[in-house]
Design an enzyme around this catalytic site. Sequence first.
Site, PDB file in Angstrom:
ATOM      1  N   ASP A   1      47.832  15.789  47.285  1.00 13.26           N
ATOM      2  CA  ASP A   1      47.585  16.861  48.250  1.00 13.26           C
ATOM      3  C   ASP A   1      47.271  18.190  47.559  1.00 13.26           C
ATOM      4  O   ASP A   1      47.174  19.222  48.222  1.00 13.26           O
ATOM      5  CB  ASP A   1      48.746  17.008  49.232  1.00 13.26           C
ATOM      6  CG  ASP A   1      50.018  17.540  48.605  1.00 13.26           C
ATOM      7  OD1 ASP A   1      50.306  17.174  47.446  1.00 13.26           O
ATOM      8  OD2 ASP A   1      50.740  18.310  49.267  1.00 13.26           O
TER       9      ASP A   1
ATOM     10  N   ASP B   1      48.802  20.362  45.593  1.00 16.90           N
ATOM     11  CA  ASP B   1      49.656  21.541  45.500  1.00 16.90           C
ATOM     12  C   ASP B   1      50.366  21.612  44.144  1.00 16.90           C
ATOM     13  O   ASP B   1      50.984  22.624  43.823  1.00 16.90           O
ATOM     14  CB  ASP B   1      50.653  21.621  46.663  1.00 16.90           C
ATOM     15  CG  ASP B   1      51.636  20.458  46.702  1.00 16.90           C
ATOM     16  OD1 ASP B   1      51.504  19.511  45.910  1.00 16.90           O
ATOM     17  OD2 ASP B   1      52.544  20.496  47.554  1.00 16.90           O
TER      18      ASP B   1
ATOM     19  N   ASP C   1      47.934  16.475  41.986  1.00 16.43           N
ATOM     20  CA  ASP C   1      48.497  15.388  42.787  1.00 16.43           C
ATOM     21  C   ASP C   1      47.676  15.204  44.063  1.00 16.43           C
ATOM     22  O   ASP C   1      46.755  15.989  44.333  1.00 16.43           O
ATOM     23  CB  ASP C   1      49.981  15.636  43.060  1.00 16.43           C
ATOM     24  CG  ASP C   1      50.250  16.825  43.954  1.00 16.43           C
ATOM     25  OD1 ASP C   1      49.317  17.638  44.171  1.00 16.43           O
ATOM     26  OD2 ASP C   1      51.381  16.974  44.444  1.00 16.43           O
TER      27      ASP C   1
ATOM     28  N   SER D   1      52.803  14.094  49.245  1.00 17.49           N
ATOM     29  CA  SER D   1      52.660  14.711  47.930  1.00 17.49           C
ATOM     30  C   SER D   1      52.361  13.664  46.870  1.00 17.49           C
ATOM     31  O   SER D   1      51.357  12.972  46.952  1.00 17.49           O
ATOM     32  CB  SER D   1      53.918  15.523  47.607  1.00 17.49           C
ATOM     33  OG  SER D   1      53.727  16.294  46.447  1.00 17.49           O
TER      34      SER D   1
END
Length: 564
Positions: free
Chosen positions: A309, A311, A307, A148
């Site tokens: 990734d 999400d 961010d 993340s």
Amino acid sequence: MDLQTMKNYETWLFDPYFDDITRQELKEIMGNEKEIEDRFYKDLEFGTGGLRGIIGAGTNRMNKYTVRKATQGLANYIKSKGTEAMDKGVVIAYDSRHMSKEFSQEAALVLAANDIKTYVFEDLRPTPELSFAVRYLKAIAGIVITASHNPPAYNGYKVYWEDGAQVATKLAKDIMEEIQGIHDFYKSVSMDKEEALRGGLLRYIGDEIDNAYKEAVIGQSLRRKENQQVVEDFKVVFTPLHGTGNIPIRSVLEEIGFKRVLVVPQQELPDPDFSTVSYPNPEEKAAFQLAIDLAKKEDAHLIIGTDPDCDRVGAVVKNNEGEYVVLTGNQTGALLVEYILSAMKEQKRIPANATIIKTIVTSEMGATIAKNFGVDVFNTLTGFKYIGEKIKEYEETDEKTFLFGYEESYGYLSGTYARDKDAVVASMLICEMAAYYFAKGMSLYEGLIKLYEKYGYHLEDLKSITLAGKEGMEKIKKTMDTFRENPPTEIGGYQVKIVEDYLKQDKLPKENVLKFLLEKNTWVALRPSGTEPKLKIYCGVVENSLEECRSKVDSLIHAITDSI
């Protein structure tokens, strides 16, 4: 340092099973007891969402051996469900971090060696697309290799189940037991890549899923036609922070008509070192500095940043003084609740049993707005996996119709095509919402102030205290034990009215969280992070102005930190 820790170190140092690169890395720390202890005093823990840790050699690190072991445990669990589960297969995605592609291949080849077919994305993809793909392909599970918004030294391994949500409490526990039952790394079998491809156990995926996912995201648009009058004049600056959001978000925004989307050039391409930021986290204003510089130059109306990734998404808007300010996750969430429900009300689309889902440490402002529209609100524990769990429950029982879920840490989901927070759909809705206010001659910031004037000024804050290593874990445990066994009667001058201990309640899964409800609509919560060595302190207040809120929030945070 205990004997078992040293034994673990020596096994990795001398056993020929571990490759030369690993052994050389461990030779370099020989004699450094503190470093050896941190790497080997425990196994990297598989929590309720998976693994996360610093990349490196050791049992308490992210490396191909810990990835193989976790995947072998997952494979054992899938095999226990029978051949039908094995035939459904597992979808694997990865982000732009160091070793993400390599770890995704390691996981795929362990599954293949266990006769479980895998669908692996041909290149990096957003985490929410993995959630979508699990459902689209009717797979039994999914894996995404990501840490993340953690610093570059980290990577992680998250597991999803066939409903597309991260594995929640009971399922995570069962998989964890399978992993913990593997005491010998040799038991993590693997297969040659070419053999897996020839045998149909490894298949690469891409365009078909991309197109279906994009269509599902655009299906959540609410005012696409109405905004056509302003989208050519409305200017957005976007930064993917060197991650996976660049292509999908630009594609979606272009599809719904936004013509003037400017991408921060220094942060456009994937970069595992996140070299333009100290921390690739859209919760931090510093991560937006280059975007703000570009926005000032171009006089942009909105900045969005995702961010690595993709999400989580943060939004930056101009305040009444013309300065760019980063909205909190709670502020953006409240704006989205009002935007979604007002649009659906105009279109006469709010179901009678509609519900919004948020977490216990998320602001109450969104809940107040939802109730004003006659929409129920359900609180879950922190973590989007719990929101995904409730979506599944509602679909199975028809008890409620899920509309929107969010958490204070910049995670949002509209619709049920995925079961995890999705910065692609959230970015689309934030842009659409800001354009809607723009068409009315208002900024998004002015829209927020309008909500404050109607529902009261709400402000929340989060203080994270980093306590790394074995000593840090012990400090976090001791702090939680102290507050649990001897709860305060007042915090920052405000009387404690109710103590909610989430280890001692039955309405939600048990979790190590303490929430103190204070007088005057004020609350404080403490919880250890599930993914980082941090103790998190949350608080929320309601007052007559933002200045009063800030003063009150600061006093509450200081009262807690001074007592630790």
